[in-house]
Design an enzyme around this catalytic site. Structure first.
Site, PDB file in Angstrom:
ATOM      1  CB  SER A  37      -4.900  -9.695   3.743  1.00  0.00           C
ATOM      2  OG  SER A  37      -4.676 -10.241   5.016  1.00  0.00           O
ATOM      3  CE  LYS A  78      -4.831  -7.121   7.532  1.00  0.00           C
ATOM      4  NZ  LYS A  78      -5.183  -7.780   6.315  1.00  0.00           N
TER       5      LYS A  78
END
Length: 183
Positions: A37, A78
């Site tokens: 990701s 993230k």
């Protein structure tokens, strides 16, 4: 010839071990990236050093790469896109915060200029969260691999209380990006 007295060194060794334990458990944590990701910034298997105290001393900044508790078992890595009070919109593959275009320089080398497909699909914060702006005490986070990331577009805002810390260094494998990640 002088005799070495090991008893003199024992307190120094014990002190060094105690400092190392405090350093490791209180100030920093090591993480291994699991998944794709955050590609191309971080890859599966990268080893990270996470600063656990930085957000006790300073505020979270836009584009910080963070680790947070996603649930009881999992921590995610993230990038912070939205801060409290921000209105977020992606339009024509460009990020707008509070109506102003914000350049995402970290993504530029990876956009496919020959493709008609956007790197980041169009959306507004209100369309995906039901909120016009990021609430107080919350963050909007996204993975750099915009096409394959479980992030705030799926699970909504994260609480700043969920933060583990800021990724300061990717220390394995060592690359140029490793040295600039914490800046």
């Amino acid at each position: 010839m002088k005799k070495i007295h090991y008893r003199k060194f024992l307190p120094v060794v014990i002190f060094a071990i105690a400092i190392a334990i405090i350093f490791r458990t209180v100030l920093f944590a090591s993480y291994v990236v699991d998944g794709e990701s955050m590609e191309p910034t971080l890859f599966d298997g990268n080893l990270l050093m996470v600063n656990k105290v930085v957000y006790n001393l300073e505020d979270v900044d836009r584009f910080d790469v963070i680790v947070f508790h996603a649930n009881q078992q999992d921590d995610y890595v993230k990038r912070v896109i939205g801060l409290p009070g921000d209105k977020i919109e992606y339009k024509d593959d460009k990020l707008y915060i509070n109506g102003k275009y914000i350049e995402e320089k970290f993504l530029e080398p990876y956009r496919n200029v020959n493709s008609n497909e956007p790197f980041t699909e169009d959306f507004t914060l209100e369309e995906i969260t039901g909120n016009a702006e990021v609430p107080e005490g919350k963050l909007f986070v996204m993975g750099d691999n915009r096409e394959d990331s479980l992030d705030s577009r799926s699970f909504g805002f994260i609480s700043q209380k969920q933060l583990v810390g800021k990724v300061d260094v990717k220390y394995w494998p060592l690359t140029e990006a490793s040295l600039t990640l914490g800046k």
